[in-house]
Design a protein around this motif. Structure first.
Motif, mmCIF file in Angstrom:
data_model
loop_
_atom_site.group_PDB
_atom_site.id
_atom_site.type_symbol
_atom_site.label_atom_id
_atom_site.label_comp_id
_atom_site.label_asym_id
_atom_site.label_seq_id
_atom_site.Cartn_x
_atom_site.Cartn_y
_atom_site.Cartn_z
ATOM 1 N N MET A 22 -14.203 24.289 31.599
ATOM 2 C CA MET A 22 -13.301 25.151 32.381
ATOM 3 C C MET A 22 -11.835 24.747 32.220
ATOM 4 O O MET A 22 -10.940 25.471 32.644
ATOM 5 N N SER A 23 -11.592 23.580 31.629
ATOM 6 C CA SER A 23 -10.197 23.134 31.534
ATOM 7 C C SER A 23 -9.497 23.694 30.282
ATOM 8 O O SER A 23 -8.297 23.523 30.105
ATOM 9 N N ARG A 24 -10.263 24.355 29.394
ATOM 10 C CA ARG A 24 -9.654 24.872 28.155
ATOM 11 C C ARG A 24 -8.640 25.971 28.458
ATOM 12 O O ARG A 24 -8.832 26.795 29.341
ATOM 13 N N ARG A 25 -7.537 25.982 27.696
ATOM 14 C CA ARG A 25 -6.528 27.032 27.822
ATOM 15 C C ARG A 25 -6.158 27.531 26.426
ATOM 16 O O ARG A 25 -6.345 26.813 25.436
ATOM 17 N N LEU A 26 -5.589 28.756 26.364
ATOM 18 C CA LEU A 26 -5.178 29.313 25.072
ATOM 19 C C LEU A 26 -3.860 28.681 24.639
ATOM 20 O O LEU A 26 -2.968 28.473 25.476
ATOM 21 N N ALA A 27 -3.779 28.385 23.330
ATOM 22 C CA ALA A 27 -2.534 27.793 22.844
ATOM 23 C C ALA A 27 -1.456 28.879 22.780
ATOM 24 O O ALA A 27 -1.729 30.021 22.405
ATOM 25 N N LEU A 28 -0.220 28.536 23.155
ATOM 26 C CA LEU A 28 0.894 29.499 23.059
ATOM 27 C C LEU A 28 1.587 29.276 21.724
ATOM 28 O O LEU A 28 1.694 28.135 21.256
ATOM 29 N N ASN A 29 2.064 30.401 21.107
ATOM 30 C CA ASN A 29 2.717 30.192 19.804
ATOM 31 C C ASN A 29 4.244 30.172 19.919
ATOM 32 O O ASN A 29 4.946 30.097 18.914
ATOM 33 N N THR A 30 4.740 30.257 21.169
ATOM 34 C CA THR A 30 6.178 30.167 21.512
ATOM 35 C C THR A 30 7.056 31.220 20.825
ATOM 36 O O THR A 30 8.274 31.136 20.865
ATOM 37 N N SER A 31 6.426 32.222 20.159
ATOM 38 C CA SER A 31 7.246 33.253 19.506
ATOM 39 C C SER A 31 7.600 34.364 20.492
ATOM 40 O O SER A 31 8.469 35.189 20.210
ATOM 41 N N GLY A 32 6.929 34.368 21.630
ATOM 42 C CA GLY A 32 7.198 35.405 22.639
ATOM 43 C C GLY A 32 6.622 36.754 22.252
ATOM 44 O O GLY A 32 7.017 37.783 22.838
ATOM 45 N N ASP A 33 5.732 36.822 21.264
ATOM 46 C CA ASP A 33 5.159 38.118 20.869
ATOM 47 C C ASP A 33 4.052 38.542 21.854
ATOM 48 O O ASP A 33 3.789 37.851 22.840
ATOM 49 N N GLU A 34 3.387 39.683 21.553
ATOM 50 C CA GLU A 34 2.362 40.207 22.477
ATOM 51 C C GLU A 34 1.231 39.211 22.691
ATOM 52 O O GLU A 34 0.677 39.111 23.778
ATOM 53 N N PHE A 35 0.896 38.472 21.608
ATOM 54 C CA PHE A 35 -0.195 37.497 21.748
ATOM 55 C C PHE A 35 0.199 36.393 22.732
ATOM 56 O O PHE A 35 -0.623 35.904 23.499
#
Ligand SMILES: Nc1ncnc2c1ncn2[C@@H]1O[C@H](COP(=O)(O)OP(=O)(O)OP(=O)(O)O)[C@@H](O)[C@H]1O
Ligand SMILES: [Mg+2]
Length: 275
Positions: A20-33
């Protein structure tokens, strides 16, 4: 783009498998993903907090209810000492039985909470699995024979050892044998066998009773889950949750398989060589 979607799917799969501690990595580009990942992470954070607080409430209830229930038991004992009619004796004895069941549930819930919270095995020692299996099967053989069930035991001759807590390991195998005898009808056969590889002790407890359908084999490890075929059999639905917690604490693995017919419980525990 496909790579980013696959990363999201992989994280979702990890979370479904209990991390439950897993999170999605952010790509810091600020795009839709990135926006999507931020929203999903916020949702996951909220879910994790809710589940943790739900667990905490269950544990607190289990802890706080034990004292008043123990007092209730003492009052019932005192009442039983007083002069009473046969019907009152009946009612008091039923009340005592129900109370003991409730205390057993709370004590199992607390044991589970302690094991789920802790990463270390309490009183960790070099334990002989062969010794434990021999003494537990000796205890269950007459119980099974009385129910016209047959118990066969085939253990590896090697000194199967594991690093662990003997009381918990005894409880784990007892719960599985208890399930086999309780959930299988008269005439069933229960087979306990074990074998070893360089790194793993494998113990199999198999029966030819009603078995557990494939789609229920993960769910039965959840607290208080009991299948329809067990409704008339006494039990709390905590036995397999405890088994799973004990296996996890010992860095092992439990798999439920089809014994065609019946249930086959396969337990793998890391081998610990005696120095
Ligand atoms: N050997 C088995 N054969 C068929 N069904 C089983 C077997 N072992 C477990 N089950 C099913 O899985 C359910 C959950 O098992 P679990 O041990 O957690 O609870 P229980 O045996 O009902 O109660 P208790 O908490 O007293 O052990 C059972 O109620 C039963 O439906
Ligand atoms: Mg059980």
């Amino acid at each position: 783009m496909l790579g980013k979607i696959e990363t999201i799917s992989q994280t979702a799969r990890d979370i479904m498998h209990g991390d439950m501690s897993r999170r999605l990595a952010l790509n810091t580009s600020g795009d839709e993903f990135d926006h999507l990942a931020t929203s999903l992470n916020a949702m996951l954070e909220k879910n994790e907090c809710l589940i943790t607080s739900l667990h905490q409430v269950t544990d607190d209830i289990a802890h706080d209810m034990r004292r008043p229930l123990a007092h209730l038991g003492q009052h019932l004992d005192e009442a039983m000492q007083q002069p009473h009619s046969p019907s009152q004796a009946d009612a008091l004895s039923h009340a005592k039985t129900n109370l003991n069941e409730a205390l057993e549930i709370f004590s199992s819930l607390l044991k589970l909470a302690q094991m789920e919270a802790g990463a270390d095995i309490p009183d960790n020692q070099n334990v002989s699995l062969r010794g434990i299996l021999l003494s537990i099967t000796d205890i269950y053989r007459p119980i099974m024979e009385e129910k016209q069930q047959t118990l066969s035991v085939y253990l590896a001759q090697n000194e199967m050892t594991c690093s662990g807590n003997k009381v918990l390991l005894v409880q784990m195998f007892s719960n599985l044998l208890e399930n086999a005898t309780n959930h299988c009808p008269a005439g069933s056969t229960i087979v306990v066998s074990s074998f070893m590889s360089d790194t793993t002790n494998t113990i199999i407890i198999a029966d030819n009773g009603p078995g557990i359908p494939e789609h229920e084999r993960e769910r039965v490890f959840e607290k208080m889950v009991r299948l329809d075929h067990s409704r008339s059999i006494p039990g709390t639905g905590l036995g397999l949750s405890l088994v799973k917690a004990i296996v996890r604490l010992h860095h092992g693995r439990i798999t439920l398989l089809d014994n065609a017919p019946g249930l086959c419980c396969k337990i793998q525990l890391p081998y610990h060589s005696k120095k």
